[in-house]
Design a protein around this motif. Structure first.
Motif, PDB file in Angstrom:
ATOM      1  N   VAL A   1       1.595  -2.010 -36.951  1.00 61.10           N
ATOM      2  CA  VAL A   1       2.492  -1.009 -36.641  1.00 61.10           C
ATOM      3  C   VAL A   1       2.623  -1.219 -35.252  1.00 61.10           C
ATOM      4  O   VAL A   1       4.203  -1.287 -34.923  1.00 61.10           O
ATOM      5  N   LYS A   2       2.180  -0.921 -34.291  1.00 66.91           N
ATOM      6  CA  LYS A   2       2.598  -0.879 -32.566  1.00 66.91           C
ATOM      7  C   LYS A   2       2.725  -2.072 -32.224  1.00 66.91           C
ATOM      8  O   LYS A   2       4.685  -1.840 -31.754  1.00 66.91           O
TER       9      LYS A   2
ATOM     10  N   ASN B   1       8.723   3.297 -39.063  1.00 68.07           N
ATOM     11  CA  ASN B   1       9.198   2.257 -37.906  1.00 68.07           C
ATOM     12  C   ASN B   1       9.634   0.868 -38.782  1.00 68.07           C
ATOM     13  O   ASN B   1       9.184  -0.087 -37.810  1.00 68.07           O
TER      14      ASN B   1
ATOM     15  N   GLY C   1      10.707  -3.047 -35.189  1.00 66.44           N
ATOM     16  CA  GLY C   1      11.398  -2.601 -36.575  1.00 66.44           C
ATOM     17  C   GLY C   1      11.736  -4.240 -37.361  1.00 66.44           C
ATOM     18  O   GLY C   1      12.211  -5.200 -37.114  1.00 66.44           O
TER      19      GLY C   1
END
Length: 389
Positions: free
Chosen positions: A278-279, A245, A283
Motif C-alpha cells: 500500500v505504501k 488508498n 492511487g
C-alpha cells in the motif's frame, strides 16, 4: 613408529622383522589372528603386515574384524601372501588393505611399500589432528558466538524495557494535555511529539520482536492453518486501508492450502507485506494475491503490485535491518524492520522469501514459500497462477 607382523611362519616373521628394523621401526610379531586383534587393541600399531593363509582365523577375516572395529579401522593393512592370483588381491583390497605383497618378497620392495604406507598413515594422523583442532576451535568459537548472542538478546530486552517504560506515560498523558490545550500551534507541536512517541514505541516493539526471532530459543505455536483462508481474512480486515488508498485487490486464490504454521506470525507476514504494498502503490493501483503448490511439496505465495518498483540495488538490500528505500527514509510510519521480520518468520517455518521487480515504475512482487502440511498433498496442485519467474 610401530609395525605389527602377523604370520604363522616364524621364519617369514623373522626375515620381515630384520628388514623392517632397518627402517628404524618398532616391530611386534604374533602368530595368529586372535593374538593379532588382541595386540592391535593393546599396542595400537601404525601398520599391520598380515598373512592371508593362517589356521583358525584367516588374514581376510582378521582384516574384516579390524575394519569393523571403530578403534582399529584406520590402521593400514598390507597383506603378505603366497597366493598370487588376482582374486586374492582384489578381495584383500576390497576388504580395505592398502597394499598386497606376494611371498617370497623382495626385501627392498617390502621396505618401499611399508615406507609408502607409513607416509600415508602419517598424513592421515596429521589430518585427524588438524580436524580435531579445527573442531575444537569451531566449538570454542560457537560457544563465544552463542555467548555474544545471549548478551545481545539480554541487552535488547533490557533496552526495550527501559525505552517502553517512559513511553507508556507519554502515550497516556500527551493526548490529555492536547485536549486541554486551546492554542492551535501548541496542539500542532503536541501532535508532532505524539507521532514521534508512537514511532519510538513501534520501533522498540519491532526491534524486540526481531531480536526474539533471531534467537534459537523461540518456539513456534504450530497448528493446521489454511493459508488461503488467512489470505481472505487479512484482505477483509484491511479492506478500509485499500479503499482509503484507492487500491483494488485481486485475489486469485480459492481452494484450501494447509500448512503447519504459527497462525499469528503468518498473519503478521501478510500484514507487513500488505503495508509495504500500500505504501509504495500509487492511487488506483492493484494488488494481486496468488498461491500454488510446486513439485517440491512447498506452497509458494506471491503478493504483487503495480507500484513504484525497485532498483537492483534496493532489491539487494531490501531485507537488511533498518533499511528504508529512499522515499521512506523520513517516513515515521516505517521502521525499516518489516521485511526483516517477515524473513525471520518465514525462515523459522522452513521456507524462504524473496523480492522481484523489473525496475522503477514496474511494480514489485514478494514471494515466500512454506512446506505443505503432511497429509495434505491431495489438495489440488494449483490455486491461482504465479507470475512466471
Amino acid at each position: 613408529m610401530k609395525v605389527l607382523i602377523v604370520d604363522d611362519n616364524p621364519k617369514i616373521m623373522a626375515i620381515a622383522k630384520v628388514h623392517l628394523k632397518k627402517e628404524s621401526l618398532e616391530v611386534l610379531c604374533v602368530e595368529d589372528g586372535k593374538r593379532a586383534l588382541e595386540s592391535a587393541h593393546r599396542e595400537k600399531p601404525d601398520l599391520i603386515l598380515l598373512d592371508v593363509d593362517m589356521p583358525e582365523m584367516s588374514g581376510f577375516e582378521v582384516c574384516q574384524a579390524l575394519k569393523d572395529d571403530t578403534v582399529l579401522c584406520m590402521i593400514p593393512v598390507i597383506f603378505l601372501s603366497a597366493a598370487d592370483d588376482n582374486g586374492s588381491r582384489i578381495r584383500g583390497l576390497d576388504l580395505g588393505a592398502v597394499d598386497y605383497v606376494t611371498k617370497p618378497f623382495d626385501s627392498f620392495e617390502l621396505r618401499a611399500r611399508v615406507r609408502a604406507a607409513m607416509r600415508t598413515k602419517q598424513l592421515q594422523d596429521q589430518l585427524a589432528t588438524l580436524n580435531q583442532d579445527l573442531e575444537k576451535r569451531v566449538e570454542q568459537r560457537t560457544d563465544k558466538i552463542n555467548q555474544l548472542l545471549r548478551q545481545k538478546d539480554a541487552f535488547v530486552n533490557q533496552l526495550s524495557h527501559d525505552l517502553k517504560t517512559p513511553l507508556t506515560p507519554l502515550l497516556a498523558l500527551l493526548p490529555m494535555v492536547a485536549n486541554r490545550t486551546e492554542d492551535i500551534e501548541s496542539k500542532r507541536m503536541l501532535d508532532l511529539v505524539m507521532d514521534n512517541v508512537k514511532y519510538m514505541k513501534n520501533l522498540t516493539e519491532m526491534t524486540l520482536q526481531l531480536a526474539q526471532l533471531n534467537s534459537s530459543r523461540i518456539s513456534l505455536k504450530l497448528e493446521k492453518v489454511d493459508l488461503i483462508s488467512e489470505i481472505g481474512n487479512v484482505i477483509k480486515s484491511l479492506s478500509s486501508l485499500f479503499e482509503e488508498n484507492s487500491i483494488k485487490v485481486v485475489n486469485n486464490t480459492s481452494s484450501p492450502l494447509y500448512v503447519e504454521a504459527d497462525r499469528m506470525l503468518i498473519m503478521e507476514v501478510f500484514h507487513n507485506l500488505i503495508s509495504n504494498t500500500v505504501k509504495y502503490t500509487n492511487g488506483k493501483g492493484f494488488v494481486y494475491f496468488d498461491a500454488i503448490i510446486d513439485s517440491s511439496e512447498t506452497i509458494t505465495v506471491s503478493v504483487r503490485d503495480n507500484g513504484i518498483g525497485m532498483t537492483e540495488m534496493q532489491l539487494k538490500r531490501v531485507f537488511e535491518e533498518f533499511y528504508k528505500v529512499d522515499d521512506s527514509r523520513n517516513d515515521r510510519s516505517s521502521t525499516g524492520l518489516g521485511l526483516s521480520i517477515c524473513q525471520r518468520i518465514i525462515e523459522k517455518h522452513g521456507g524462504r522469501i524473496w523480492v522481484e521487480s523489473q525496475g522503477i515504475g514496474q511494480g514489485t512482487t514478494i514471494y515466500f514459500t512454506l512446506p505443505v502440511r503432511q497429509g495434505e498433498l491431495e489438495t489440488p496442485a494449483s490455486v491461482g497462477s504465479l507470475k512466471q519467474r
